[in-house]
Design an enzyme around this catalytic site. Structure first.
Site: not given
Lengths: 384, 202
Positions: A157, A227, A324, A357-358
């Site tokens: 990232s 968050r 992602d 994405h993670d």
């Protein structure tokens, strides 16, 4: 923390601090007279100091990338899946360095530390950094540790964006650049998500224009919201469906009764938000999301990525994940295409993974295998 | 020169100039690019979609790009490579003619190899058994084969003519009897694998 430390973990580690009593000039024109960086290292530097690897952390990351700080730790460092003995970034072969970036909030000089000139928290008055400022600070840390050239600079990232920037800022100081789930610049949608997060923080009544620490408070609600939103963008629809579905945490839909409903996913997001709000500084969040937004690898090369990469001397590994949607595979393909056109050595893999994405943080078999093989070749080369 | 590569690959490496840029479409386990890197100091990239092949390429230090050829090659600029190679994959493409166009757009020169369906064995198999040929090299039944566009040497040369493609060199491989004896006499009848060196610069 498990009762015994797994064999493929670096085990118990302690953060270290490096004090720099020399000015650091930032891209914005401002400078600071002294600063400190908190960092961790794993593995041993070899005799010719050729096996050092720099890990660049992402938005919410920090210096604690692997291992445990104590036997009471519930979770290991954020990249435990990839750093350790026998893992892709093999600590039996590499000397791994992971600093908390300047402007961060986990011990390195940043908005939540004291400005020696005023005796107050830097807060919102901390210089607005750009990614290249991090490169300079990381470079100086390397020099202090006796590292002339990094075997590899690696990150996922925002960390991958740093790894690419390294190849242009210090072309002779890096042999390999590894950019995972990354991009050469954020899209309008990415910037929009960041702005919503910043807006949530800045409109929290406890934000006090960024001077909340002096008021003895934190903009907790804003951070939680920021968050929660960001977390959704790090996961894929499929993954959330698999993990939470429509499962209820509380309540039911029985006729004739009213039992308030809470979906599992709501509870999960609140937990993630709460946890984050107690460990992350709001000003740092604003500062780093702006670094992300401003980042544009090709800006000063006439907006031509090929011309930008023509300055690089290292070899590249680029990895993306199919689901992602924060930094989609298209963004990584652009990187690979530009590198090929610039005549640079590059390997590009698009990992089929449902985690979004993670995924770069997770033990996904084809990803880990490919990453390990690539790093193994680097290890053979630098330890030869 | 050590040779640990397939015959068709060994045969075409003569057409690759040292220290040039080579793009290998469907590079497999990377053996050919590794060979060219070691013996011709080329800057090579391979496109591949098979997971295990990609990892093998990484292990060998071959630049491999995960990309499906059937999704097009529009990401590569005109004449950005000296040579674009595709070995034993033309018959797998959805549109071999369009892939060929792209190869000649991207590369100054192209090299393609494919199994010759005009070979005596294929012809005899079809005429005697009345069934689609199944061979050791092409060991698939008609319904499961990835080879969806078979052609003969003659078919291919007609396509080249229609497209105004220059055939710089042609080579055929024939290992069985009687193919290996008569392959020069009638490549389309006796050739098992066809190898072409092409360009379209005019």
């Amino acid at each position: 923390m498990p009762e015994t430390i797994p064999e493929d973990s670096v085990g118990l580690v302690s953060p270290q601090t490096m004090q720099f009593d020399e000015p650091l000039e930032f891209a914005c024109g401002r400078s600071i007279k002294s600063y400190q960086l908190v960092y961790e290292t794993y593995g041993q530097l070899n005799a010719n100091k050729s096996n050092a690897v720099l890990i660049c952390h992402a938005l919410s990351g920090h210096h604690h990338a692997a291992g445990y700080h104590s036997m009471d730790d519930k979770t290991p460092g954020w990249w435990e899946t990839c750093i350790g003995p026998g893992k892709p970034i093999d600590t039996d072969k590499f000397f791994v360095v992971c600093p908390n970036n300047i402007g961060g909030c986990h011990g390195s000089t940043g908005p939540n530390t004291i400005n020696p000139e005023t005796g107050k928290y830097w807060g919102p008055d901390f210089p607005p950094l750009r990614a290249r400022d991090w490169m300079e600070a990381q470079f100086r840390l390397g020099v202090r540790l006796g590292i002339d050239q990094w075997a590899a600079v690696i990150g996922g990232s925002l960390g991958g964006m740093q790894a690419m920037r390294w190849s242009l800022e210090f072309p002779d100081k890096i042999r390999y650049s590894v950019a995972i789930a990354s991009t050469m610049s954020l899209t309008a949608q990415n910037i929009a998500f960041n702005e919503i997060a910043r807006h949530a923080i800045q409109t929290d009544p406890d934000f006090h224009d960024g001077y909340y620490l002096e008021k003895g408070t934190i903009p907790k609600r804003g951070l939680v919201q920021a968050r929660m939103l960001a977390h959704v963008t790090y996961l894929s629809d499929t993954l959330m469906g698999d993990r939470f579905g429509r499962v209820l945490r509380a309540g039911d839909f029985q006729r004739g009764q009213y039992n308030p409903i809470q979906f599992e996913v709501e509870s999960y997001l609140r937990y993630q938000g709460e946890k984050f709000s107690t460990t992350f500084d709001a000003n740092t969040y604003i500062l780093i999301t702006r670094i992300l937004d401003y980042f544009d690898l090709a800006r000063e090369y006439d907006h031509d990525a090929v011309s930008a990469f023509s300055h690089a001397r290292c070899k590249f590994l680029v990895i993306s994940f199919t689901t992602d949607w924060r930094f989609a595979p298209e963004r990584s393909r652009e990187i690979a295409d530009a590198l090929i056109a610039a005549g640079k050595d590059v390997t590009y893999a698009e990992i089929d993974a449902p985690q979004g994405h993670d995924a770069f943080l997770l033990p996904i078999d084809p990803y880990i295998r490919l990453f390990r093989e690539y790093m193994q070749r680097i290890a053979d080369e630098v330890n030869a | 020169m050590s040779r640990h590569i397939r015959d068709d690959l060994y045969m075409l490496q003569d057409w690759i100039t040292p220290k040039t840029r080579v793009l290998d479409l469907g590079c497999g386990n990377g053996d050919f690019l590794r060979f060219l890197m070691d013996h011709k100091q080329i800057l090579g990239y391979g496109l591949e979609i098979d997971r295990e092949h990609i990892i093998e390429c990484v292990t060998k230090g071959v630049n491999v790009i995960e990309q499906d050829l059937n999704r097009g090659l529009t990401n590569f600029m005109d004449k950005s490579f000296d040579t674009v190679v595709m070995t034993q994959a033309l018959q797998i493409m959805h549109r071999p003619d369009l892939v060929l166009d792209d190869m000649l757009r991207i590369g100054s020169e192209c090299i393609v190899t494919f199994p010759n369906f005009g070979n005596l064995f294929s012809r005899a198999y079809l005429s005697f058994y009345g069934r689609m040929p199944v061979t050791k090299q092409l060991a698939y039944q008609w319904y499961e084969t990835p080879n969806i566009h078979f052609c003969t040497i003659r078919d291919f040369e007609i396509l080249c003519q229609e497209k105004d493609i220059d055939i710089l060199h042609r080579n055929v491989i024939a290992e069985r009897f009687p193919n290996r004896i008569f392959k020069e006499l009638s490549p389309n009848l006796f050739g098992e694998t066809a190898i072409y060196h092409l360009s379209k610069n005019k």
